[in-house]
Design a protein around this motif. Structure first.
Motif, PDB file in Angstrom:
ATOM      1  N   ALA A 519       0.829  -1.208   0.000  1.00 39.45           N
ATOM      2  CA  ALA A 519       0.000   0.000   0.000  1.00 39.45           C
ATOM      3  C   ALA A 519       0.863   1.259   0.000  1.00 39.45           C
ATOM      4  N   PHE A 523       0.886   3.942  -2.964  1.00 41.30           N
ATOM      5  CA  PHE A 523       0.525   5.324  -2.635  1.00 41.30           C
ATOM      6  C   PHE A 523       1.579   6.298  -3.156  1.00 41.30           C
ATOM      7  N   SER A 524       2.840   5.928  -3.035  1.00 40.45           N
ATOM      8  CA  SER A 524       3.927   6.820  -3.435  1.00 40.45           C
ATOM      9  C   SER A 524       4.131   6.854  -4.944  1.00 40.45           C
ATOM     10  N   GLY A 575      -3.356   1.423  -1.858  1.00 45.34           N
ATOM     11  CA  GLY A 575      -2.458   2.555  -2.084  1.00 45.34           C
ATOM     12  C   GLY A 575      -2.866   3.357  -3.295  1.00 45.34           C
ATOM     13  N   ASP A 576      -3.338   2.668  -4.325  1.00 44.23           N
ATOM     14  CA  ASP A 576      -3.809   3.311  -5.547  1.00 44.23           C
ATOM     15  C   ASP A 576      -5.009   4.212  -5.258  1.00 44.23           C
ATOM     16  N   CYS A 578      -5.739   5.726  -2.494  1.00 42.63           N
ATOM     17  CA  CYS A 578      -5.392   6.870  -1.649  1.00 42.63           C
ATOM     18  C   CYS A 578      -4.429   7.843  -2.322  1.00 42.63           C
ATOM     19  N   SER A 579      -3.810   7.419  -3.412  1.00 40.99           N
ATOM     20  CA  SER A 579      -2.750   8.215  -4.027  1.00 40.99           C
ATOM     21  C   SER A 579      -3.312   9.295  -4.954  1.00 40.99           C
ATOM     22  N   SER A 582      -2.234   8.581  -8.692  1.00 40.38           N
ATOM     23  CA  SER A 582      -2.641   7.340  -9.341  1.00 40.38           C
ATOM     24  C   SER A 582      -3.385   7.647 -10.636  1.00 40.38           C
ATOM     25  N   MET A 604     -10.294   8.940   0.460  1.00 43.04           N
ATOM     26  CA  MET A 604      -9.256   8.381   1.325  1.00 43.04           C
ATOM     27  C   MET A 604      -9.805   7.849   2.650  1.00 43.04           C
TER      28      MET A 604
END
Length: 655
Positions: A519, A523-524, A575-576, A578-579, A582, A604
């Motif tokens: 995740a 996210f990064s 993670g996707d 919340c990013s 993305s 999020m």
């Protein structure tokens, strides 16, 4: 007479050596005799030698009369016995430091200086890839730096020159690792399948097939609740590609949800949170080929006797985040409740309607051209349903055809599920996917041209544009395969395993740790596929080795392995979601005409709540052996209570 004297001289020399020791007197033999002895055997060392990891040394016997026998040898003056089979003997030797290895067989003598690569350096390539991805938020450069660092390490310990290592390391990337990754029928099958399904998705969009499906369902959206439910249902139906899902559903449902006073933020959330989760669960999607490839590489690394497709299917019951996300949306719709920033957005939409405008993204705005169809084209649902049905049914038939065993099927001692598992397990999923995707493309072209929706040239152009949409994924795949080979050559999994064993990490916590790391990377980087490319080659072999070191039985190890397979993908989807960088998050904002930052802020909290429930209620207990039949209902109850306690019905604001 002269030849007799020469042979007598050689015999005397050999007798002298026998009495006085080989190593001290080998150089006293005549050169012709030395050459004939040295040509008798050949020693082949591995190209890459890792410190404290057993290396396989091959000794080839060139004498046809001695190709199948056991003989005595000395390795660094330590006697051993080796068995020649068809002229080749294998022995394992562990290099613990920079040293000369001496191998003697009778009067044959081999010596070479070896500088083994320290095992701790094996973590450097994937670690650099992760760090570069986190810092620069770009996957290609991250994978390239990881590759380059790995090849440079290998050649430095071969050549002992940093400049030569850098020079050779750069060129080893294309000529050794990239070509090596492509020189695999399984990898090529995945590339062809991905391109074909991308082509099919684009064509059934252009011929109005997907719009036809949407038009049928939209008729039933007449309240805020039914409008949200139809949006969710469309997200389920358009399961074969997350991009197609996002663009088609968001762009089509926006006028409907505006009319029903559903906020753009809520529309973007439903669109975004049904795209990747559905693609991560469906048996036939643009994701399946990529994931099967990574799973197959992990299976090959640990020697597991299972097919990639059977592992994929077996891991579905622990994909808690994607499944919980889809159910969480349904619960929100059913109870007509929201919380956090989404509640405020819904209140505003019911009070003053939609007053916001989209923040255009030039890099992704051209995606709309891919789903735009002419007004003259009549949307017909079966132009999409038939090709999709063919690819699903064709894959199932292909799996049965390639894995069929009449003896097992007719064996009454096997249950139906066991028979099914056996057949799928021994099937060739690559062939099944290739056959079905290729046939579906042919059928899609036939339907399009026979009805004169598009000309043959327009149909082919549409297929080519669909193939182009998959090129980025294919490039990520190739780089990922190459990096996976580097980590395998350097035994990165052994290093990770040793670290986790040293820190006494319980194998049951591996899935949860994997989920969190996945995740964070997604996210990064904003890329689920990039995350899978980095993590799968590392974590799958390591999880298996850790279970083995912890004394787990085969069944327990397989269970943890399935859970880890699920958690890499599930974590990357979280993670996707919340990013803010993305691609699917941006596309969801774009397709829903929603302010991108507002979409991220409202989505999020929901994603994090579902992620927390997935880990605490799902991933960790399942790793300890609790059945998913218990965990899924329990997770649904927990999410329901969260919505009841914290959620409120959106009311019109007093303005």
């Amino acid at each position: 007479m002269r030849y007799f004297i020469n042979y007598l001289y050689i015999l005397i020399c050999l007798l002298f050596l026998y009495n006085n020791g080989f190593s001290e007197n080998i150089n006293k033999l005549p050169d012709t005799t030395l050459n004939s002895i040295q040509d008798f055997y050949e020693v082949r060392l591995p190209d890459i030698i890792i410190k404290d990891i057993k290396s396989n040394i091959k000794i080839v016997c060139k004498d046809s009369l001695s190709k199948n026998e056991e003989i005595k040898i000395k390795i660094n003056n330590i006697p051993q016995k080796i068995k020649f089979i068809n002229g080749t003997a294998n022995l394992d030797y562990e290099f613990t430091t920079k040293e000369k290895i001496n191998i003697s067989i009778g009067y044959f003598y081999f010596e070479k200086q070896i500088n083994p690569i320290p095992l701790w350096l094996s973590i450097l390539p994937p670690l650099l890839a992760i760090l570069i991805a986190l810092i620069f938020k770009e996957v290609f450069s991250a994978l390239f730096i990881g590759l380059f660092s790995g090849t440079s390490i290998i050649f430095y310990y071969k050549e002992s020159s940093i400049f030569l290592a850098i020079f050779k390391g750069i060129f080893a990337i294309p000529d050794t690792y990239i070509i090596g990754s492509l020189n695999d029928t399984g990898h090529l099958s995945i590339i062809v399948f991905s391109l074909l399904i991308g082509a099919m998705v684009n064509l059934i969009t252009k011929n109005g097939g997907m719009k036809g499906v949407v038009n049928i369902l939209v008729k039933y959206a007449n309240t805020a609740r039914s409008g949200q439910f139809i949006t969710w249902l469309l997200g389920i139906f358009i399961f074969f590609d997350d991009y197609a899902n996002t663009l088609v559903v968001g762009n089509t449902m926006r006028p409907v949800t505006d009319k029903l006073k559903i906020s753009r933020e809520k529309l973007a959330y439903i669109v975004d949170s049904t795209a990747a989760p559905v693609a991560a669960l469906a048996l036939i999607t643009t994701w399946i080929g990529i994931e099967l490839s990574y799973i197959q590489d992990g299976i090959n690394a640990i020697g597991l006797d299972k097919s990639a497709y059977s592992v994929f299917i077996s891991s579905l019951n622990t994909r808690f985040y994607p499944i919980f996300t889809l159910i969480f949306i349904l619960l929100l719709i059913w109870k007509k409740r929201d919380f956090g920033p989404m509640l405020q957005a819904e209140k505003k939409a019911k009070s003053i309607g939609q007053i916001q405008s989209i923040n255009n993204n030039d890099n992704l705005s051209d995606k709309f051209s891919e789903i735009t169809i002419s007004d003259t084209i009549k949307a017909k649902w079966y132009n999409a349903v038939i090709p999709v049905f063919i690819i699903i049914a064709g894959t199932i038939v292909g799996l049965f055809y390639t894995g069929w065993d009449s003896n097992v099927w007719n064996d009454e001692t096997y249950s139906f599920m066991k028979k099914l598992s056996y057949i799928v397990g021994r099937s060739d999923s690559y062939k099944a996917l290739l056959w079905s995707s290729f046939f579906s493309v042919l059928v899609a072209v036939f339907l399009t041209t026979s009805q004169k929706i598009l000309s043959l040239k327009q149909s082919i152009d549409s297929l080519m544009n669909g193939i182009k949409t998959m090129l980025v994924a294919v490039l990520i795949l190739v780089f990922a395969w190459s990096l996976a080979q580097i980590t395998q050559d350097l035994h990165t999994a052994d290093f990770i395993t040793n670290i986790l064993i040293y820190t006494k990490i319980s194998p049951q916590l591996l899935p949860a740790i994997t989920f969190i790391i996945s995740a964070l990377i997604a996210f990064s980087t904003g890329s689920s596929w990039g995350t899978m490319a980095i993590l799968y080659p590392l974590i799958l072999p390591a999880s298996w080795l850790i279970c083995a070191e912890s004394g787990f039985e085969h069944v327990e190890s397989v269970s943890i392995f399935y859970n880890v397979v699920s958690c890499v993908l599930a974590g990357s989807v979280l993670g996707d979601h919340c990013s803010p960088i993305s691609d699917t998050t941006i596309l969801s904002s774009l397709a829903s005409s929603c302010n991108h930052i507002k979409h991220v802020k409202t989505q999020m909290p929901y994603a994090l709540v579902v992620g927390f429930v997935s880990v605490i209620i799902g991933t960790i207990p399942s790793a300890y052996g609790i059945s998913s039949w218990i965990l899924f209902p329990l997770g649904i109850i927990i999410m329901y209570l969260i919505i009841i306690v914290f959620g409120k019905k959106a009311k019109v604001l007093d303005l």
